[in-house]
Design a protein around this motif. Sequence first.
Motif, PDB file in Angstrom:
ATOM      1  N   PRO A   1       0.671  -1.094  -0.142  1.00 39.66           N
ATOM      2  CA  PRO A   1       0.004   0.191  -0.133  1.00 39.66           C
ATOM      3  C   PRO A   1       0.850   1.348   0.012  1.00 39.66           C
ATOM      4  CG  PRO A   1       0.035  -1.083   2.094  1.00 39.66           C
ATOM      5  CD  PRO A   1       0.853  -1.920   1.231  1.00 39.66           C
ATOM      6  N   ILE A   2       0.036   2.507  -0.318  1.00 38.61           N
ATOM      7  CA  ILE A   2       0.894   3.638  -0.163  1.00 38.61           C
ATOM      8  C   ILE A   2       1.319   4.039   1.314  1.00 38.61           C
ATOM      9  CG2 ILE A   2       0.177   6.180  -0.124  1.00 38.61           C
ATOM     10  CD1 ILE A   2      -1.656   5.606  -2.410  1.00 38.61           C
ATOM     11  N   PRO A   3       2.535   4.321   1.582  1.00 35.62           N
ATOM     12  CA  PRO A   3       3.082   4.659   2.996  1.00 35.62           C
ATOM     13  C   PRO A   3       2.013   5.128   3.743  1.00 35.62           C
ATOM     14  CG  PRO A   3       4.820   4.873   1.210  1.00 35.62           C
ATOM     15  CD  PRO A   3       3.465   4.874   0.589  1.00 35.62           C
ATOM     16  N   ARG A   4       1.773   4.765   4.957  1.00 40.17           N
ATOM     17  CA  ARG A   4       0.958   5.256   5.821  1.00 40.17           C
ATOM     18  C   ARG A   4      -0.490   4.954   5.710  1.00 40.17           C
ATOM     19  NH1 ARG A   4       5.030   8.797   5.362  1.00 40.17           N
ATOM     20  NH2 ARG A   4       3.949  10.186   3.965  1.00 40.17           N
ATOM     21  N   HIS A   5      -0.701   4.256   4.756  1.00 39.60           N
ATOM     22  CA  HIS A   5      -2.158   3.853   4.451  1.00 39.60           C
ATOM     23  C   HIS A   5      -2.363   2.535   5.173  1.00 39.60           C
ATOM     24  CE1 HIS A   5      -3.286   5.886   0.499  1.00 39.60           C
ATOM     25  NE2 HIS A   5      -3.028   6.795   1.450  1.00 39.60           N
ATOM     26  N   ASP A   6      -3.432   2.421   5.894  1.00 40.99           N
ATOM     27  CA  ASP A   6      -3.515   1.245   7.099  1.00 40.99           C
ATOM     28  C   ASP A   6      -4.544   0.331   6.724  1.00 40.99           C
ATOM     29  OD1 ASP A   6      -5.292   3.328   9.430  1.00 40.99           O
ATOM     30  OD2 ASP A   6      -5.770   2.599   7.503  1.00 40.99           O
ATOM     31  N   THR A   7      -5.192   0.571   5.404  1.00 39.73           N
ATOM     32  CA  THR A   7      -6.289  -0.246   5.045  1.00 39.73           C
ATOM     33  C   THR A   7      -5.828  -0.746   3.721  1.00 39.73           C
ATOM     34  OG1 THR A   7      -7.931   0.974   6.367  1.00 39.73           O
ATOM     35  CG2 THR A   7      -8.657  -0.691   4.804  1.00 39.73           C
ATOM     36  N   VAL A   8      -6.133  -2.190   3.410  1.00 43.64           N
ATOM     37  CA  VAL A   8      -5.967  -2.435   2.198  1.00 43.64           C
ATOM     38  C   VAL A   8      -7.364  -3.347   1.654  1.00 43.64           C
ATOM     39  CG1 VAL A   8      -4.834  -4.460   0.776  1.00 43.64           C
ATOM     40  CG2 VAL A   8      -3.589  -2.738   2.203  1.00 43.64           C
ATOM     41  N   TYR A   9      -7.535  -3.427   0.301  1.00 44.70           N
ATOM     42  CA  TYR A   9      -8.745  -3.935  -0.262  1.00 44.70           C
ATOM     43  C   TYR A   9      -8.086  -4.736  -1.457  1.00 44.70           C
ATOM     44  CZ  TYR A   9     -10.654   0.151   2.188  1.00 44.70           C
ATOM     45  OH  TYR A   9     -10.870   1.188   3.030  1.00 44.70           O
ATOM     46  N   TRP A  10      -9.026  -5.824  -1.509  1.00 42.83           N
ATOM     47  CA  TRP A  10      -8.855  -6.649  -3.014  1.00 42.83           C
ATOM     48  C   TRP A  10     -10.047  -6.605  -3.720  1.00 42.83           C
ATOM     49  CZ3 TRP A  10      -4.286  -8.402  -4.519  1.00 42.83           C
ATOM     50  CH2 TRP A  10      -3.212  -8.585  -3.628  1.00 42.83           C
ATOM     51  N   TYR A  11      -9.911  -6.431  -5.054  1.00 45.37           N
ATOM     52  CA  TYR A  11     -10.851  -6.403  -5.815  1.00 45.37           C
ATOM     53  C   TYR A  11     -10.772  -7.341  -6.993  1.00 45.37           C
ATOM     54  CZ  TYR A  11     -13.198  -2.444  -3.834  1.00 45.37           C
ATOM     55  OH  TYR A  11     -13.886  -1.660  -2.802  1.00 45.37           O
ATOM     56  N   GLN A  12     -11.596  -8.080  -7.666  1.00 50.53           N
ATOM     57  CA  GLN A  12     -11.556  -9.057  -8.716  1.00 50.53           C
ATOM     58  C   GLN A  12     -12.329  -8.474  -9.982  1.00 50.53           C
ATOM     59  OE1 GLN A  12     -13.953 -12.495  -8.829  1.00 50.53           O
ATOM     60  NE2 GLN A  12     -12.129 -13.651  -9.414  1.00 50.53           N
TER      61      GLN A  12
ATOM     62  N   ILE B   1     -12.312  -8.720  -0.350  1.00 52.10           N
ATOM     63  CA  ILE B   1     -11.851  -8.641   1.126  1.00 52.10           C
ATOM     64  C   ILE B   1     -11.026  -7.176   1.631  1.00 52.10           C
ATOM     65  CG2 ILE B   1      -9.751  -9.869   0.838  1.00 52.10           C
ATOM     66  CD1 ILE B   1     -10.905 -11.768   3.406  1.00 52.10           C
ATOM     67  N   SER B   2     -11.217  -7.074   2.684  1.00 56.26           N
ATOM     68  CA  SER B   2     -10.420  -5.729   3.109  1.00 56.26           C
ATOM     69  C   SER B   2      -9.621  -6.075   4.761  1.00 56.26           C
ATOM     70  CB  SER B   2     -10.956  -4.360   2.990  1.00 56.26           C
ATOM     71  OG  SER B   2     -12.225  -4.564   4.048  1.00 56.26           O
ATOM     72  N   PHE B   3      -8.401  -5.423   4.870  1.00 55.51           N
ATOM     73  CA  PHE B   3      -8.067  -5.669   6.112  1.00 55.51           C
ATOM     74  C   PHE B   3      -7.644  -3.931   6.459  1.00 55.51           C
ATOM     75  CE2 PHE B   3      -6.976  -9.865   6.302  1.00 55.51           C
ATOM     76  CZ  PHE B   3      -7.177 -10.451   4.901  1.00 55.51           C
ATOM     77  N   TYR B   4      -7.768  -4.028   8.001  1.00 51.85           N
ATOM     78  CA  TYR B   4      -7.300  -2.429   8.647  1.00 51.85           C
ATOM     79  C   TYR B   4      -6.525  -3.179   9.932  1.00 51.85           C
ATOM     80  CZ  TYR B   4      -7.897   1.244  11.888  1.00 51.85           C
ATOM     81  OH  TYR B   4      -7.885   2.347  12.765  1.00 51.85           O
ATOM     82  N   GLU B   5      -5.568  -2.583   9.682  1.00 49.61           N
ATOM     83  CA  GLU B   5      -4.489  -2.754  10.883  1.00 49.61           C
ATOM     84  C   GLU B   5      -4.370  -4.030  11.202  1.00 49.61           C
ATOM     85  OE1 GLU B   5      -2.496  -0.932  12.504  1.00 49.61           O
ATOM     86  OE2 GLU B   5      -3.071   0.992  12.019  1.00 49.61           O
ATOM     87  N   LYS B   6      -4.052  -4.890   9.983  1.00 43.87           N
ATOM     88  CA  LYS B   6      -3.842  -6.242   9.891  1.00 43.87           C
ATOM     89  C   LYS B   6      -4.680  -7.372  10.274  1.00 43.87           C
ATOM     90  CE  LYS B   6      -0.646  -4.319  12.111  1.00 43.87           C
ATOM     91  NZ  LYS B   6       0.389  -3.769  12.900  1.00 43.87           N
ATOM     92  N   MET B   7      -6.141  -6.654  10.441  1.00 45.93           N
ATOM     93  CA  MET B   7      -7.360  -7.581  10.864  1.00 45.93           C
ATOM     94  C   MET B   7      -8.105  -7.388   9.658  1.00 45.93           C
ATOM     95  SD  MET B   7      -6.821  -8.906  13.729  1.00 45.93           S
ATOM     96  CE  MET B   7      -8.329  -9.282  14.469  1.00 45.93           C
TER      97      MET B   7
END
Lengths: 112, 111
Positions: free
Chosen positions: B25-36, B47-53
């Motif tokens: 992710p972009i530095p200092r972004h804490d949330t990641v999303y996956w799209y198909q 699915i998505s993750f915030y702070e590793k959860m």
Amino acid sequence: GEDVEQSLFLSVREGDSSVINCTYTDSSSTYLYWYKQEPGAGLQLLTYIFSNMDMKQDQRLTVLLNKKDKHLSLRIADTQTGDSAIYFCAESMNNAGNMLTFGGGTRLMVKP
Amino acid sequence: AAGVIQSPRHLIKEKRETATLKCYPIPRHDTVYWYQQGPGQDPQFLISFYEKMQSDKGSIPDRFSAQQFSDYHSELNMSSLELGDSALYFCASSSQTGELFFGEGSRLTVL
């Protein structure tokens, strides 16, 4: 997506304005986005609008939001051949505004 | 400015094989999303993750799993690949402002 609908195709001449329309169903949407996707490329965020706004302008782009009709539009002024792409409208699915449901995309073709 | 980095950009696998996609992710972004995004289709949230959860789950098959690591990068693991898994897989990241930035995508082809 079923909850966000767009027309499939739009053709305009270079220099004309393009208007791409989108309707959505979730009245609780907090953010509404427009993305551009060129062939084989990723999704480029063009602009977004908060649900409490009616209009947002950014250079050649104007976004209009009609919350009552759940209708969103993207107007591109002075359309250029480089604007040819697929444009996706997306609505947020959560209050944070960052889980998106995309429309099916509108393919914009700009003729010289 | 740094963007979302995905690797590999292209991947070819055979049916029943396993594939792993990575997202930085972009530095200092804490949330990641996956799209198909299937051929000719709109992107679908996986699915998505915030702070590793895991924070939200969409239409992700049981054969797929994902996680976010301590450095905030994320990996999408896909097992028992099927022809229908051929798609462009996008990763996006965001900070608290909620604006999503997408990577260029990883194109998976299953033969």
